[in-house]
Design a protein around this motif. Structure first.
Motif, PDB file in Angstrom:
ATOM      1  N   ARG A  26       0.829  -1.186   0.000  1.00  0.00           N
ATOM      2  CA  ARG A  26       0.000   0.000   0.000  1.00  0.00           C
ATOM      3  C   ARG A  26       0.871   1.247   0.000  1.00  0.00           C
ATOM      4  O   ARG A  26       1.901   1.301   0.662  1.00  0.00           O
ATOM      5  N   ARG A  27       0.463   2.271  -0.751  1.00  0.00           N
ATOM      6  CA  ARG A  27       1.210   3.526  -0.800  1.00  0.00           C
ATOM      7  C   ARG A  27       1.083   4.241   0.529  1.00  0.00           C
ATOM      8  O   ARG A  27      -0.006   4.425   1.054  1.00  0.00           O
ATOM      9  N   VAL A  28       2.232   4.604   1.106  1.00  0.00           N
ATOM     10  CA  VAL A  28       2.269   5.245   2.417  1.00  0.00           C
ATOM     11  C   VAL A  28       2.158   6.754   2.240  1.00  0.00           C
ATOM     12  O   VAL A  28       2.901   7.351   1.461  1.00  0.00           O
ATOM     13  N   ARG A  29       1.178   7.333   2.938  1.00  0.00           N
ATOM     14  CA  ARG A  29       1.020   8.789   2.890  1.00  0.00           C
ATOM     15  C   ARG A  29       1.958   9.428   3.897  1.00  0.00           C
ATOM     16  O   ARG A  29       1.946   9.087   5.074  1.00  0.00           O
ATOM     17  N   ARG A  30       2.786  10.355   3.464  1.00  0.00           N
ATOM     18  CA  ARG A  30       3.753  11.019   4.334  1.00  0.00           C
ATOM     19  C   ARG A  30       3.060  12.107   5.144  1.00  0.00           C
ATOM     20  O   ARG A  30       2.473  13.038   4.577  1.00  0.00           O
ATOM     21  N   LEU A  31       3.115  11.978   6.481  1.00  0.00           N
ATOM     22  CA  LEU A  31       2.459  12.925   7.377  1.00  0.00           C
ATOM     23  C   LEU A  31       3.437  13.874   8.046  1.00  0.00           C
ATOM     24  O   LEU A  31       3.033  14.928   8.538  1.00  0.00           O
TER      25      LEU A  31
END
Length: 285
Positions: free
Chosen positions: A26-31
């Motif tokens: 899954r593509r990790v969203r950068r927070l």
């Protein structure tokens, strides 16, 4: 006896199997914040200088109240050539360094005594919290009454301010050390010296460095005030004289020196902090 188990709830996300048999990640969203931009802190300063230069060039700013940047540079060069700027800078640096050094030593020692001992906390924390509620600059009349208006008075006022800042930050960081680390050290039979070296000092260093950065700023602030009280030299004295003669360019030269010293010292502490606390992973790293 047969026990009926509840059916598992459907997972919110199920990885899809790729044709080659591997599971697609899954593509990790950068927070967190992005990577730091080199010299990014100077961008705002450059924009401010550009706006100041434009305002002076087009006549939007009154030169009697805010001299042009090139006028300030000329005045600074003249003060440097006749030696008046060098002597005042040396006097101010000597006072600030003496007060800062004494304050860092005393404030850190008091934080260790208060943070590592209930008896020390009872004796030290109360008076320092009372002192924290009293502005350091508000003690100037009493310090003049006790110590006069000589060098001792100036150094003591700077030292008082630094002590409180170092104590508050270092003590807060020290008392925030995870209790489980203390219990683990006790179970492992760690000696008192190793406990201080491996747990207490690393745990209190973030607060120590924060207190050091705030203390440097506070020492410059106190220096400006104490040098305006019947001083014979120093940047504060130079600014006070320039105010009496309406020399805005001289005042801006002194403020520029304060800013340069503040930026250099803060950058140096940040560099040392990153080296010493390289083991710590934070949102800014």
């Amino acid at each position: 006896m047969t026990v009926a188990l509840p059916r598992l709830a459907a997972l919110p996300y199920r990885a899809a199997a790729a044709p080659d048999g591997f599971v697609e990640r899954r593509r990790v969203r950068r927070l967190g914040v992005r990577k730091q931009i080199p010299f990014a802190r100077l961008l705002g300063v450059a924009l401010l200088l550009a706006a100041w230069s434009a305002g002076s060039h087009f006549g939007w700013l009154d030169a009697r109240k805010l001299s042009a940047p090139w006028t300030v540079l000329d005045t600074g060069w003249d003060l440097l050539r006749d030696g008046s700027l060098t002597g005042n800078v040396e006097a101010s640096l000597r006072r600030a360094a003496t007060g800062l050094g004494l304050g860092v030593l005393i404030g850190t020692a008091l934080a260790l005594v208060s943070g590592l001992s209930r008896l020390g906390e009872s004796l030290v924390d109360g008076p320092l919290q009372v002192k924290r509620a009293i502005p350091t600059l508000g003690l100037i009349p009493l310090m003049i009454l006790w110590l006069g208006i000589g060098e001792t008075f100036k150094v003591v006022v700077i030292t008082f301010g630094v002590i409180i800042t170092m104590y508050i930050q270092t003590h807060a960081s020290l008392t925030a050390i995870d209790k489980r680390l203390v219990e683990l050290s006790e179970v492992q039979g760690v000696s008192r010296l190793d406990f201080l070296r491996r747990v207490v000092i690393p745990g209190s260093l973030p607060g120590f460095f924060l207190g050091l950065r705030l203390s440097i700023t506070g020492s410059w602030l106190a220096l400006v005030v104490v040098e305006s009280v019947n001083a014979t030299d120093g940047l504060g004295k130079l600014m006070s004289d320039a105010q009496n003669y309406g020399q805005a360019d001289v005042i801006l030269v002194c403020l520029g020196i304060y800013g340069i010293f503040g930026l250099i010292s803060d950058a140096a502490i940040r560099l040392v902090e990153r080296k010493v606390l390289s083991w710590r992973r934070t949102i800014a790293t």
